[in-house]
Scaffold this motif. Structure first.
Motif: not given
Length: 195
Positions: A18-31, A66-71
């Motif tokens: 989970l921690q690895d995926m959270y870090k990856k999310f923040v790095m790859e999706c700075p928006s 349902g906004d076609n994005t994952i925040d």
């Protein structure tokens, strides 16, 4: 004592994943937003490959509003659910993955599609995969409908899905493990680490 240690190690591994995926999310999706094409890339899924439909269904299940994005909050909440949620919550989430058109029912074509993709990618444990692969895809789908579709309308409601999974160990393994999002996420993560 050995079981407690094993459970603790599995939980530690889950927390690390989970921690690895959270870090990856923040790095790859700075928006702070993840779009479908990024979701596929995030988990190492070829946009046109066999797992593409499966990834699209998972994306839709992650996208709570349902906004076609994952925040980030949707991402964290869903991963927390699939890694740590109770059985009923996991089955409810899995149902959403099966229900491709989001109409509240899973029909024969939706079952066939998901099971076919799951078989191709060996998402089942070895013993379940061996059982399923010995049947034709339509036989598996028909067995599921026969066991779960209590009103015989050719569709499975969420209640039928959950009740069927809780009453039949084979179905539970199929619904929970065949569509095990945590297992799929970890498999995709391991796979993309090798490339």
């Amino acid at each position: 004592m050995g079981q407690t240690q094993q459970t603790e190690n599995n939980e530690e591994m889950d927390v690390k994943a989970l921690q690895d995926m959270y870090k990856k999310f923040v790095m790859e999706c700075p928006s702070g937003l993840l779009f479908l094409h990024e979701f596929k890339r995030f988990f190492g899924v070829d946009a046109t490959g066999e797992a593409s439909d499966y990834a699209e269904n998972m994306f839709r299940a992650f996208d709570k509003n349902g906004d076609n994005t994952i925040d980030f909050l949707e991402f964290v909440a869903t991963l927390n659910l699939v890694f740590r949620g109770d059985l009923e919550h996991k089955l409810r989430w899995s149902f959403k993955v099966y229900d491709k058109d989001s109409n509240g029912y899973v029909d024969k074509n939706e079952l066939r599609s998901i099971i076919d993709v799951s078989q191709i990618h060996y998402l089942y444990p070895n013993d379940l995969y061996t059982q399923i692969s010995s049947f034709a895809l339509d036989e598996v789908v028909n067995r599921i409908l026969q066991a779960v579709d209590s009103d015989g309308d050719g569709q499975i409601s969420m209640e039928e899905f959950i009740r069927g999974a809780q009453q039949d160990q084979w179905l539970l393994s199929l619904f929970k493990l065949g569509m095990n999002p945590a297992g799929w996420v970890l498999a995709q993560r391991r796979r993309s680490a090798h490339f």
